[in-house]
Design an enzyme around this catalytic site. Structure first.
Site, short mmCIF file in Angstrom:
data_model
loop_
_atom_site.label_atom_id
_atom_site.label_comp_id
_atom_site.label_asym_id
_atom_site.label_seq_id
_atom_site.Cartn_x
_atom_site.Cartn_y
_atom_site.Cartn_z
N HIS A 82 0.70 -1.31 -0.03
CA HIS A 82 -0.02 0.10 0.02
C HIS A 82 0.98 1.07 0.15
CE1 HIS A 82 -2.97 -2.75 2.31
NE2 HIS A 82 -3.43 -2.45 0.97
N ARG B 182 -2.23 -5.83 -8.39
CA ARG B 182 -1.32 -6.46 -8.46
C ARG B 182 -1.43 -7.72 -9.42
NH1 ARG B 182 -3.03 -8.35 -2.54
NH2 ARG B 182 -4.94 -7.83 -3.61
N LYS C 132 -16.32 -6.31 8.16
CA LYS C 132 -15.27 -7.20 7.84
C LYS C 132 -14.47 -7.74 8.86
CE LYS C 132 -12.63 -6.61 3.42
NZ LYS C 132 -11.60 -6.05 2.97
N SER D 269 -2.93 -7.99 3.19
CA SER D 269 -3.13 -7.46 4.56
C SER D 269 -3.48 -9.00 5.28
CB SER D 269 -4.15 -6.72 4.98
OG SER D 269 -4.00 -5.54 4.23
N1 COA Z 1 -0.06 -4.25 -1.78
C1 COA Z 1 -0.60 -5.28 -1.07
N2 COA Z 1 -1.87 -5.65 -0.77
C2 COA Z 1 -2.71 -5.04 -1.59
C3 COA Z 1 -2.33 -3.87 -2.41
C4 COA Z 1 -1.08 -3.62 -2.63
N3 COA Z 1 -0.61 -2.76 -3.56
N4 COA Z 1 -3.49 -3.54 -2.95
C5 COA Z 1 -4.50 -4.34 -2.51
N5 COA Z 1 -4.06 -4.99 -1.60
C6 COA Z 1 -4.75 -6.04 -0.57
C7 COA Z 1 -4.98 -5.52 0.70
O1 COA Z 1 -4.11 -5.89 1.63
C8 COA Z 1 -6.26 -6.30 0.99
O2 COA Z 1 -5.96 -7.60 1.44
P1 COA Z 1 -6.98 -8.54 2.25
O3 COA Z 1 -8.22 -8.76 1.40
O4 COA Z 1 -6.09 -9.58 2.55
O5 COA Z 1 -7.41 -7.68 3.52
C9 COA Z 1 -7.14 -6.52 -0.60
O6 COA Z 1 -5.92 -6.22 -1.35
C10 COA Z 1 -8.10 -5.45 -0.61
O7 COA Z 1 -7.55 -4.37 -0.65
P2 COA Z 1 -8.13 -2.77 -0.21
O8 COA Z 1 -7.46 -2.02 -1.16
O9 COA Z 1 -7.90 -2.71 1.32
O10 COA Z 1 -9.57 -2.88 -0.77
P3 COA Z 1 -10.73 -3.39 -0.04
O11 COA Z 1 -11.23 -4.54 -0.96
O12 COA Z 1 -10.87 -3.79 1.29
O13 COA Z 1 -11.79 -2.07 -0.02
C11 COA Z 1 -12.98 -0.26 -1.11
C12 COA Z 1 -12.06 -1.44 -1.31
C13 COA Z 1 -12.73 0.39 0.08
C14 COA Z 1 -12.36 0.80 -2.17
C15 COA Z 1 -14.30 -0.42 -1.55
O14 COA Z 1 -14.75 -1.48 -0.89
C16 COA Z 1 -15.28 0.74 -1.17
O15 COA Z 1 -15.09 1.50 -2.01
N6 COA Z 1 -16.16 0.83 -0.31
C17 COA Z 1 -17.16 1.69 -0.04
C18 COA Z 1 -18.49 1.47 -0.58
C19 COA Z 1 -18.57 1.69 -1.95
O16 COA Z 1 -18.69 2.62 -2.54
N7 COA Z 1 -19.16 0.61 -2.59
C20 COA Z 1 -19.43 0.67 -4.21
C21 COA Z 1 -18.18 0.53 -5.11
S1 COA Z 1 -17.78 -1.13 -5.10
#
Ligand code: COA
Length: 169
Positions: free
Chosen positions: A17, A90, A41, A128
Site C-alpha cells: 500500500h 497486483r 469485515k 493484509s
Molecule cells: N499491496 C499489498 N496488498 C494490497 C495492495 C497492494 N498494493 N492492494 C490491495 N491489496 C490487498 C489488501 O491488503 C487487501 O487484502 P485483504 O483482502 O487480505 O485484507 C485486499 O488487497 C483488498 O484491498 P483494499 O485496497 O484494502 O480494498 P478493499 O477491497 O478492502 O476495499 C474499497 C475496497 C474500500 C475501495 C471498496 O470496498 C469501497 O469503495 N467501499 C465503499 C462502498 C462503496 O462505495 N461501494 C461501491 C463501489 S464497489
C-alpha cells in the site's frame, strides 16, 4: 488543484500500500488516504487504529492526508472535492475486481475516474490477511510491513492468544 483519493481497508497497511501511496502522491497535488470503516469485515484493527497507523507512518508527507469514511466511496470523494480514485493492481486477479468496482463507481457518479497503478513486483504476492496469518503463526513479516505495524500486529496476536488460553474467546 488535483485531489486524489486512495481508498482501502488497510487492516493493516502494508509496504505494498505504501508503495502505491508514495507513487500516487507524485501524480496529484494532494492525496487523501481513505480508510473504510466497515465493521462487518471483522478487522484486526479499529478504524481509529488504522488511521493512527497511517498518520504516524505518513507524518512527514504534507501532501498526504489520512481520513476515515463509511458509505459510498463516490460520496466521500465528492465531499473532499475529488473525482480521482487511485487503486493498485497486483495482477489479473485484482484487475477483474477492480475493473468492476471502477465501472460501478462511474455508474454511481460519471465524474469519477479510477487511476490504476501497477504494484511493484516485490509486493505482488501478499495481502493484509496474509500478513496477519503469517504473524499469527510466528512467521517473519519484516519485509511486508513497516516496523511500527509489525509491533502493533504482534501486540494484537499476543492479546488474542492470551484471551484464547484463558477461555475468553
Ligand atoms: N499491496 C499489498 N496488498 C494490497 C495492495 C497492494 N498494493 N492492494 C490491495 N491489496 C490487498 C489488501 O491488503 C487487501 O487484502 P485483504 O483482502 O487480505 O485484507 C485486499 O488487497 C483488498 O484491498 P483494499 O485496497 O484494502 O480494498 P478493499 O477491497 O478492502 O476495499 C474499497 C475496497 C474500500 C475501495 C471498496 O470496498 C469501497 O469503495 N467501499 C465503499 C462502498 C462503496 O462505495 N461501494 C461501491 C463501489 S464497489
Amino acid at each position: 488543484m488535483h485531489i486524489a483519493v486512495y481508498p482501502g481497508s488497510f487492516d493493516p497497511v502494508t509496504n505494498g500500500h505504501l508503495d502505491i501511496i508514495e507513487r500516487a502522491s507524485k501524480l496529484c497535488d494532494k492525496l487523501i488516504v481513505a480508510v473504510l470503516d466497515n465493521p462487518s469485515k471483522m478487522p484486526m484493527f479499529t478504524v481509529e487504529e488504522r488511521v493512527k497507523h497511517l498518520e504516524l507512518i505518513l507524518k512527514d508527507k504534507p501532501d498526504i492526508e489520512v481520513r476515515s469514511f463509511s458509505g459510498l466511496l463516490v460520496d466521500f470523494a465528492k465531499s473532499v472535492g475529488s473525482n480521482i480514485v487511485v487503486r493498485g493492481l497486483r495482477g489479473v486477479t485484482d484487475f477483474s475486481y477492480e475493473f468492476q468496482m471502477a465501472l460501478t463507481n462511474r455508474s454511481l457518479d460519471s465524474d469519477i475516474e479510477t487511476l490504476f497503478i501497477s504494484a511493484d513486483t516485490q509486493y505482488l504476492f501478499f495481502s493484509s490477511s496474509q500478513v496477519k496469518e503469517i504473524a499469527l503463526f510466528g512467521g517473519n513479516i519484516d519485509n511486508m510491513v513497516p516496523r511500527i505495524i509489525k509491533d502493533e500486529i504482534y501486540k494484537k496476536v499476543v492479546k488474542t492468544q492470551g484471551m484464547q488460553k484463558s477461555g475468553g474467546i
